[in-house]
Design a protein around this motif. Structure first.
Motif, PDB file in Angstrom:
ATOM      1  N   MET A   1       0.828  -1.208   0.000  1.00 47.13           N
ATOM      2  CA  MET A   1       0.000   0.000   0.000  1.00 47.13           C
ATOM      3  C   MET A   1       0.866   1.264   0.000  1.00 47.13           C
ATOM      4  O   MET A   1       0.601   2.203  -0.751  1.00 47.13           O
ATOM      5  CB  MET A   1      -0.937   0.005   1.207  1.00 47.13           C
ATOM      6  CG  MET A   1      -2.057  -1.003   1.131  1.00 47.13           C
ATOM      7  SD  MET A   1      -3.232  -0.691  -0.200  1.00 47.13           S
ATOM      8  CE  MET A   1      -3.930   0.860   0.333  1.00 47.13           C
ATOM      9  N   ALA A   2       1.894   1.294   0.830  1.00 49.77           N
ATOM     10  CA  ALA A   2       2.767   2.466   0.897  1.00 49.77           C
ATOM     11  C   ALA A   2       3.472   2.696  -0.436  1.00 49.77           C
ATOM     12  O   ALA A   2       3.550   3.836  -0.925  1.00 49.77           O
ATOM     13  CB  ALA A   2       3.785   2.300   2.022  1.00 49.77           C
ATOM     14  N   ALA A   3       3.979   1.633  -1.038  1.00 56.64           N
ATOM     15  CA  ALA A   3       4.657   1.752  -2.333  1.00 56.64           C
ATOM     16  C   ALA A   3       3.665   2.187  -3.413  1.00 56.64           C
ATOM     17  O   ALA A   3       4.010   2.970  -4.301  1.00 56.64           O
ATOM     18  CB  ALA A   3       5.330   0.436  -2.701  1.00 56.64           C
ATOM     19  N   GLY A   4       2.445   1.698  -3.335  1.00 52.31           N
ATOM     20  CA  GLY A   4       1.426   2.053  -4.320  1.00 52.31           C
ATOM     21  C   GLY A   4       1.102   3.535  -4.321  1.00 52.31           C
ATOM     22  O   GLY A   4       0.751   4.109  -5.364  1.00 52.31           O
ATOM     23  N   MET A   5       1.218   4.184  -3.188  1.00 52.43           N
ATOM     24  CA  MET A   5       0.918   5.613  -3.098  1.00 52.43           C
ATOM     25  C   MET A   5       1.824   6.457  -3.995  1.00 52.43           C
ATOM     26  O   MET A   5       1.451   7.549  -4.430  1.00 52.43           O
ATOM     27  CB  MET A   5       1.029   6.101  -1.657  1.00 52.43           C
ATOM     28  CG  MET A   5      -0.047   5.570  -0.747  1.00 52.43           C
ATOM     29  SD  MET A   5      -1.662   6.085  -1.354  1.00 52.43           S
ATOM     30  CE  MET A   5      -2.704   5.030  -0.388  1.00 52.43           C
ATOM     31  N   LEU A   6       3.014   5.946  -4.302  1.00 50.10           N
ATOM     32  CA  LEU A   6       3.934   6.680  -5.174  1.00 50.10           C
ATOM     33  C   LEU A   6       3.362   6.886  -6.574  1.00 50.10           C
ATOM     34  O   LEU A   6       3.773   7.803  -7.288  1.00 50.10           O
ATOM     35  CB  LEU A   6       5.273   5.942  -5.264  1.00 50.10           C
ATOM     36  CG  LEU A   6       6.071   5.824  -3.968  1.00 50.10           C
ATOM     37  CD1 LEU A   6       7.287   4.949  -4.189  1.00 50.10           C
ATOM     38  CD2 LEU A   6       6.458   7.187  -3.459  1.00 50.10           C
ATOM     39  N   PHE A   7       2.407   6.042  -6.973  1.00 56.73           N
ATOM     40  CA  PHE A   7       1.846   6.145  -8.321  1.00 56.73           C
ATOM     41  C   PHE A   7       1.008   7.409  -8.502  1.00 56.73           C
ATOM     42  O   PHE A   7       0.754   7.830  -9.629  1.00 56.73           O
ATOM     43  CB  PHE A   7       1.040   4.890  -8.665  1.00 56.73           C
ATOM     44  CG  PHE A   7       1.919   3.729  -9.006  1.00 56.73           C
ATOM     45  CD1 PHE A   7       2.366   3.524 -10.301  1.00 56.73           C
ATOM     46  CD2 PHE A   7       2.327   2.841  -8.019  1.00 56.73           C
ATOM     47  CE1 PHE A   7       3.202   2.469 -10.611  1.00 56.73           C
ATOM     48  CE2 PHE A   7       3.154   1.776  -8.323  1.00 56.73           C
ATOM     49  CZ  PHE A   7       3.595   1.587  -9.619  1.00 56.73           C
ATOM     50  N   ARG A   8       0.593   8.031  -7.421  1.00 56.29           N
ATOM     51  CA  ARG A   8      -0.123   9.311  -7.540  1.00 56.29           C
ATOM     52  C   ARG A   8       0.759  10.350  -8.210  1.00 56.29           C
ATOM     53  O   ARG A   8       0.290  11.182  -8.974  1.00 56.29           O
ATOM     54  CB  ARG A   8      -0.560   9.805  -6.171  1.00 56.29           C
ATOM     55  CG  ARG A   8      -1.697   9.028  -5.606  1.00 56.29           C
ATOM     56  CD  ARG A   8      -2.157   9.622  -4.305  1.00 56.29           C
ATOM     57  NE  ARG A   8      -3.308   8.851  -3.849  1.00 56.29           N
ATOM     58  CZ  ARG A   8      -3.810   8.931  -2.663  1.00 56.29           C
ATOM     59  NH1 ARG A   8      -3.276   9.758  -1.779  1.00 56.29           N
ATOM     60  NH2 ARG A   8      -4.848   8.199  -2.320  1.00 56.29           N
ATOM     61  N   SER A   9       2.048  10.315  -7.909  1.00 55.79           N
ATOM     62  CA  SER A   9       2.970  11.331  -8.428  1.00 55.79           C
ATOM     63  C   SER A   9       3.223  11.205  -9.929  1.00 55.79           C
ATOM     64  O   SER A   9       3.780  12.124 -10.532  1.00 55.79           O
ATOM     65  CB  SER A   9       4.297  11.277  -7.676  1.00 55.79           C
ATOM     66  OG  SER A   9       5.012  10.091  -7.997  1.00 55.79           O
ATOM     67  N   VAL A  10       2.830  10.083 -10.529  1.00 54.28           N
ATOM     68  CA  VAL A  10       3.035   9.893 -11.968  1.00 54.28           C
ATOM     69  C   VAL A  10       1.707   9.769 -12.712  1.00 54.28           C
ATOM     70  O   VAL A  10       1.646   9.217 -13.806  1.00 54.28           O
ATOM     71  CB  VAL A  10       3.948   8.675 -12.254  1.00 54.28           C
ATOM     72  CG1 VAL A  10       5.367   8.942 -11.772  1.00 54.28           C
ATOM     73  CG2 VAL A  10       3.387   7.397 -11.665  1.00 54.28           C
TER      74      VAL A  10
ATOM     75  N   GLU B   1      -5.328   5.516  -9.777  1.00 56.17           N
ATOM     76  CA  GLU B   1      -6.060   4.257  -9.642  1.00 56.17           C
ATOM     77  C   GLU B   1      -5.176   3.147  -9.085  1.00 56.17           C
ATOM     78  O   GLU B   1      -5.654   2.259  -8.381  1.00 56.17           O
ATOM     79  CB  GLU B   1      -6.692   3.828 -10.982  1.00 56.17           C
ATOM     80  CG  GLU B   1      -5.701   3.449 -12.066  1.00 56.17           C
ATOM     81  CD  GLU B   1      -5.098   4.602 -12.871  1.00 56.17           C
ATOM     82  OE1 GLU B   1      -4.426   4.318 -13.867  1.00 56.17           O
ATOM     83  OE2 GLU B   1      -5.269   5.782 -12.490  1.00 56.17           O
ATOM     84  N   ILE B   2      -3.899   3.202  -9.372  1.00 54.59           N
ATOM     85  CA  ILE B   2      -2.968   2.209  -8.805  1.00 54.59           C
ATOM     86  C   ILE B   2      -2.779   2.502  -7.319  1.00 54.59           C
ATOM     87  O   ILE B   2      -2.794   1.588  -6.481  1.00 54.59           O
ATOM     88  CB  ILE B   2      -1.615   2.222  -9.549  1.00 54.59           C
ATOM     89  CG1 ILE B   2      -1.812   1.918 -11.034  1.00 54.59           C
ATOM     90  CG2 ILE B   2      -0.640   1.234  -8.917  1.00 54.59           C
ATOM     91  CD1 ILE B   2      -2.488   0.599 -11.345  1.00 54.59           C
ATOM     92  N   ALA B   3      -2.645   3.779  -6.979  1.00 55.65           N
ATOM     93  CA  ALA B   3      -2.502   4.157  -5.573  1.00 55.65           C
ATOM     94  C   ALA B   3      -3.724   3.740  -4.763  1.00 55.65           C
ATOM     95  O   ALA B   3      -3.607   3.388  -3.591  1.00 55.65           O
ATOM     96  CB  ALA B   3      -2.266   5.659  -5.453  1.00 55.65           C
ATOM     97  N   ALA B   4      -4.891   3.773  -5.392  1.00 53.49           N
ATOM     98  CA  ALA B   4      -6.136   3.439  -4.699  1.00 53.49           C
ATOM     99  C   ALA B   4      -6.437   1.942  -4.701  1.00 53.49           C
ATOM    100  O   ALA B   4      -7.375   1.499  -4.041  1.00 53.49           O
ATOM    101  CB  ALA B   4      -7.300   4.192  -5.339  1.00 53.49           C
TER     102      ALA B   4
END
Length: 181
Positions: A25-34, A38-41
């Motif tokens: 989950m923590a690593a997935g949050m990085l996808f918001r920056s790119v 939807e990946i972050a969520a």
């Protein structure tokens, strides 16, 4: 490994399922920056799936000096290769070589099993995805060259609602020496 032995890799345990899911989950949050919110969520891997991999010896964790997981990799055999199903590093421990060290360990497992290559699925243009893996020796696999197992994974990703267009599969030959690259 790195930082004078502050980290080490070992088999993941069934009691670490929630720690693994928290890292995902923590690593997935990085996808918001790119631009991939939807990946972050996305929900992390199912508890049962992580537990299955831990019990089957298909989960590696990188732990800190207090033996707490800070990175992990799940893997399995697909189309005669060792396929990296998921690899995540807690962002608080990023950029320290933990992902590369996990890949080196998976490479050694593949070599011990007599498998010729590692494969994975990743995002084409996310800096810590395909460009990172390319630096570690992975090359894209053309869609027409996917074996039935990788094609099934591609289909499964699509059925989860993830756009497969920006994704690709990559392959790297297993290192033939004692030290994996």
């Amino acid at each position: 490994m790195t930082e004078e032995g502050a980290y080490r890799i070992r088999a993941g345990r069934p009691d670490e399922v929630e720690a693994v899911r928290a890292i995902e989950m923590a690593a997935g949050m990085l996808f918001r920056s790119v631009g991939l919110p939807e990946i972050a969520a996305s929900a992390p891997s199912e508890v049962g799936e992580v537990l299955l991999r831990a019990r089957a010896g298909r989960l590696l964790v990188t732990v800190d000096a207090a033996d707490r997981p800070v990175a992990f990799a799940m893997f399995g055999e697909v189309d005669g290769t060792l396929h990296i199903e998921e690899l995540d590093v807690d962002p608080d421990h990023g950029r320290r070589g933990l992902g590369a060290a996990l890949i080196a360990r998976i490479d050694a497992i593949a070599r011990d099993r007599g498998l010729p290559a590692l494969t994975l699925s990743t995002f084409r243009d996310v800096p810590w995805n395909a460009p990172y893996y390319a630096r570690l020796g992975f090359v894209p696999i053309p869609d027409g060259d996917l074996g039935p197992g990788l094609a099934a994974i591609r289909h499964m990703i699509a059925t989860k609602g993830v756009d497969v267009a920006p994704r690709l599969f990559m392959r790297r030959p297993v290192a033939d020496g004692i030290e994996a690259k």
